[in-house]
Design a protein around this motif. Structure first.
Motif, PDB file in Angstrom:
ATOM      1  N   ALA A  40       0.827  -1.207   0.000  1.00  0.00           N
ATOM      2  CA  ALA A  40       0.000   0.000   0.000  1.00  0.00           C
ATOM      3  C   ALA A  40       0.860   1.255   0.000  1.00  0.00           C
ATOM      4  N   THR A  41       1.931   1.250   0.786  1.00  0.00           N
ATOM      5  CA  THR A  41       2.800   2.431   0.866  1.00  0.00           C
ATOM      6  C   THR A  41       3.523   2.667  -0.453  1.00  0.00           C
ATOM      7  N   ALA A  42       4.001   1.597  -1.069  1.00  0.00           N
ATOM      8  CA  ALA A  42       4.673   1.732  -2.365  1.00  0.00           C
ATOM      9  C   ALA A  42       3.704   2.240  -3.431  1.00  0.00           C
ATOM     10  N   GLU A  43       2.483   1.743  -3.391  1.00  0.00           N
ATOM     11  CA  GLU A  43       1.462   2.195  -4.347  1.00  0.00           C
ATOM     12  C   GLU A  43       1.198   3.687  -4.182  1.00  0.00           C
ATOM     13  N   HIS A  44       1.102   4.148  -2.944  1.00  0.00           N
ATOM     14  CA  HIS A  44       0.872   5.571  -2.703  1.00  0.00           C
ATOM     15  C   HIS A  44       2.080   6.392  -3.147  1.00  0.00           C
ATOM     16  N   GLY A  45       3.272   5.837  -2.937  1.00  0.00           N
ATOM     17  CA  GLY A  45       4.463   6.511  -3.437  1.00  0.00           C
ATOM     18  C   GLY A  45       4.417   6.720  -4.937  1.00  0.00           C
ATOM     19  N   MET A  46       3.970   5.687  -5.658  1.00  0.00           N
ATOM     20  CA  MET A  46       3.828   5.821  -7.110  1.00  0.00           C
ATOM     21  C   MET A  46       2.807   6.901  -7.448  1.00  0.00           C
ATOM     22  N   ALA A  47       1.695   6.935  -6.697  1.00  0.00           N
ATOM     23  CA  ALA A  47       0.669   7.946  -6.958  1.00  0.00           C
ATOM     24  C   ALA A  47       1.222   9.355  -6.767  1.00  0.00           C
ATOM     25  N   LEU A  48       2.009   9.559  -5.705  1.00  0.00           N
ATOM     26  CA  LEU A  48       2.596  10.873  -5.456  1.00  0.00           C
ATOM     27  C   LEU A  48       3.574  11.263  -6.565  1.00  0.00           C
ATOM     28  N   ILE A  49       4.425  10.320  -6.955  1.00  0.00           N
ATOM     29  CA  ILE A  49       5.411  10.603  -8.003  1.00  0.00           C
ATOM     30  C   ILE A  49       4.707  11.014  -9.295  1.00  0.00           C
ATOM     31  N   LEU A  50       3.742  10.204  -9.721  1.00  0.00           N
ATOM     32  CA  LEU A  50       3.070  10.463 -10.994  1.00  0.00           C
ATOM     33  C   LEU A  50       2.237  11.736 -10.934  1.00  0.00           C
ATOM     34  N   ALA A  51       1.540  11.953  -9.805  1.00  0.00           N
ATOM     35  CA  ALA A  51       0.723  13.161  -9.682  1.00  0.00           C
ATOM     36  C   ALA A  51       1.582  14.418  -9.751  1.00  0.00           C
ATOM     37  N   ALA A  52       2.740  14.379  -9.072  1.00  0.00           N
ATOM     38  CA  ALA A  52       3.614  15.563  -9.069  1.00  0.00           C
ATOM     39  C   ALA A  52       4.266  15.776 -10.428  1.00  0.00           C
ATOM     40  N   LEU A  53       4.794  14.709 -11.021  1.00  0.00           N
ATOM     41  CA  LEU A  53       5.480  14.862 -12.307  1.00  0.00           C
ATOM     42  C   LEU A  53       4.522  15.287 -13.415  1.00  0.00           C
ATOM     43  N   ARG A  54       3.303  14.759 -13.391  1.00  0.00           N
ATOM     44  CA  ARG A  54       2.341  15.081 -14.451  1.00  0.00           C
ATOM     45  C   ARG A  54       1.437  16.260 -14.107  1.00  0.00           C
ATOM     46  N   GLU A  55       1.782  17.004 -13.031  1.00  0.00           N
ATOM     47  CA  GLU A  55       1.122  18.267 -12.671  1.00  0.00           C
ATOM     48  C   GLU A  55      -0.384  18.097 -12.424  1.00  0.00           C
ATOM     49  N   LEU A  56      -0.783  16.988 -11.809  1.00  0.00           N
ATOM     50  CA  LEU A  56      -2.203  16.780 -11.540  1.00  0.00           C
ATOM     51  C   LEU A  56      -2.788  17.801 -10.563  1.00  0.00           C
ATOM     52  N   PRO A  57      -2.042  18.271  -9.538  1.00  0.00           N
ATOM     53  CA  PRO A  57      -2.625  19.330  -8.697  1.00  0.00           C
ATOM     54  C   PRO A  57      -2.972  20.595  -9.492  1.00  0.00           C
ATOM     55  N   THR A  58      -2.105  20.962 -10.429  1.00  0.00           N
ATOM     56  CA  THR A  58      -2.394  22.134 -11.256  1.00  0.00           C
ATOM     57  C   THR A  58      -3.613  21.899 -12.134  1.00  0.00           C
ATOM     58  N   ALA A  59      -3.703  20.689 -12.699  1.00  0.00           N
ATOM     59  CA  ALA A  59      -4.858  20.348 -13.532  1.00  0.00           C
ATOM     60  C   ALA A  59      -6.147  20.371 -12.724  1.00  0.00           C
ATOM     61  N   ALA A  60      -6.074  19.957 -11.436  1.00  0.00           N
ATOM     62  CA  ALA A  60      -7.265  19.978 -10.581  1.00  0.00           C
ATOM     63  C   ALA A  60      -7.728  21.407 -10.326  1.00  0.00           C
ATOM     64  N   VAL A  61      -6.768  22.309 -10.128  1.00  0.00           N
ATOM     65  CA  VAL A  61      -7.119  23.729  -9.951  1.00  0.00           C
ATOM     66  C   VAL A  61      -7.772  24.267 -11.218  1.00  0.00           C
ATOM     67  N   GLN A  62      -7.206  23.928 -12.377  1.00  0.00           N
ATOM     68  CA  GLN A  62      -7.774  24.380 -13.650  1.00  0.00           C
ATOM     69  C   GLN A  62      -9.190  23.831 -13.844  1.00  0.00           C
ATOM     70  N   GLN A  63      -9.414  22.573 -13.415  1.00  0.00           N
ATOM     71  CA  GLN A  63     -10.749  22.000 -13.537  1.00  0.00           C
ATOM     72  C   GLN A  63     -11.760  22.800 -12.725  1.00  0.00           C
ATOM     73  N   ARG A  64     -11.395  23.158 -11.483  1.00  0.00           N
ATOM     74  CA  ARG A  64     -12.316  23.937 -10.651  1.00  0.00           C
ATOM     75  C   ARG A  64     -12.623  25.316 -11.263  1.00  0.00           C
ATOM     76  N   ARG A  65     -11.641  25.825 -12.057  1.00  0.00           N
ATOM     77  CA  ARG A  65     -11.844  27.131 -12.708  1.00  0.00           C
ATOM     78  C   ARG A  65     -12.474  27.004 -14.098  1.00  0.00           C
ATOM     79  N   HIS A  66     -12.725  25.732 -14.524  1.00  0.00           N
ATOM     80  CA  HIS A  66     -13.242  25.470 -15.864  1.00  0.00           C
ATOM     81  C   HIS A  66     -12.292  26.013 -16.927  1.00  0.00           C
ATOM     82  N   ASP A  67     -11.005  25.822 -16.683  1.00  0.00           N
ATOM     83  CA  ASP A  67      -9.961  26.401 -17.534  1.00  0.00           C
ATOM     84  C   ASP A  67      -9.285  25.283 -18.329  1.00  0.00           C
TER      85      ASP A  67
END
Length: 305
Positions: A94-121
């Protein structure tokens, strides 16, 4: 003789209850009353620091079984002659899986994409990737090994495992020692920390360590918060030179007004890497096995010195 066992949830109580086991629901963090006398405490890590000491006030306690691998929080509170075991084998995946999620989310800028989604941008992003990156895994224990195996199919340019001492595995894989970090860190696009917290790892990731990381590199921590010097990391994040993805922090829980929450380029999850339904199932199986061994007078599995 009936074994009296303190467990954190009714689900655990139902799973372990038997003719020779009396299950008592008592949560080290959430139960306001003092613990009743018991032979065994089954516990997770308390969220509040001051509740760690409650372990030392349980009458008749003989053994503590942790619903985690990490034991650093409890070692200073263990009564004399009380033995300790952990849930090795239940939480690493489970911990390794979450590590992969963090790596991929950060590298592929998913937090930024989530902000853009909330702004309909609708603004497509160009990002870095795990494919083609050099990844350094600091810690090659249970979690580090599981993370390593999950990283390989993503075709990174190189994977660099680092442990306390250099060695060559039976399959020929070279494990580097921490003494080599000054030469290895400038090569890495991603540095993942999977280390436990102890005297040798406290603030291992300090200002000098971070300064050796290349511009734009990502630091991921799925080990323990105190392994990283928070002030030093904040300085690098504030300058925009490094990025971070953290499941653990120092302090923890992270206070609501802590500057790390709003640091640029920092993704934070609240120490949830092991929190999966599959972990609960596996940890319950291990707990049942442990209690059976203790009730039969056998040595528990996964003892912690």
């Amino acid at each position: 003789m009936t074994l009296r066992v303190l467990v954190p949830t009714a689900q655990f109580a139902q799973a372990i209850r038997g003719p020779e086991i009396e299950a008592i629901v008592w949560h080290i963090n959430d139960s306001p009353e003092d613990a009743l006398a018991a032979d065994v405490l089954v516990t997770e890590r308390p969220r509040e620091f001051e509740n760690r000491a409650r372990v030392g006030s349980i009458p008749g306690l003989r053994h503590v079984h942790l619903l985690s691998i990490g034991s650093d929080w409890i070692l200073g509170h263990m009564p004399a002659a009380v033995t300790l075991s952990n849930s090795r084998g239940a939480v690493e995946d489970a911990t390794a899986e979450h590590g992969m999620a963090l790596i991929l989310a950060a590298l592929r800028e998913l937090p930024t994409a989530a902000v853009q989604q909330r702004r309909h941008d609708w603004a497509p992003l160009w990002t870095s990737s795990l494919h083609g990156s050099v990844v350094l895994v600091l810690g090659y224990g249970g979690v580090g090994k599981e993370l390593f195996s999950r990283l390989e199919p993503f075709r990174p340019a190189a994977l660099i495992p680092v442990a306390s001492g250099a060695r060559v595995l039976d399959d020929g894989r070279q494990i580097h020692g921490t003494v080599e970090l000054p030469e290895l860190l400038p090569q890495a696009d991603v540095v993942v920390v999977t280390l436990p917290h102890n005297d040798s790892t406290a603030h291992l990731v300090d200002a000098n360590f971070l300064a050796r990381m290349k511009d734009g590199a990502l630091l991921v921590n799925i080990g323990r918060g105190p392994v990283v010097d928070t002030d030093a990391l904040l300085a690098e994040l504030s300058s925009g030179r490094l990025r971070a993805a953290l499941d653990v922090t120092d302090p923890e829980p992270l206070p609501a007004d802590h500057p790390l929450w709003d640091a640029p380029g920092c993704l934070i999850t609240p120490h949830m890497a092991g929190n999966t339904a599959e972990f609960v199932r596996l940890a319950t199986e291990i707990t049942v096995e442990q209690l059976g061994r203790i009730s039969r007078g056998e040595a528990p599995l996964h003892l912690v010195e």
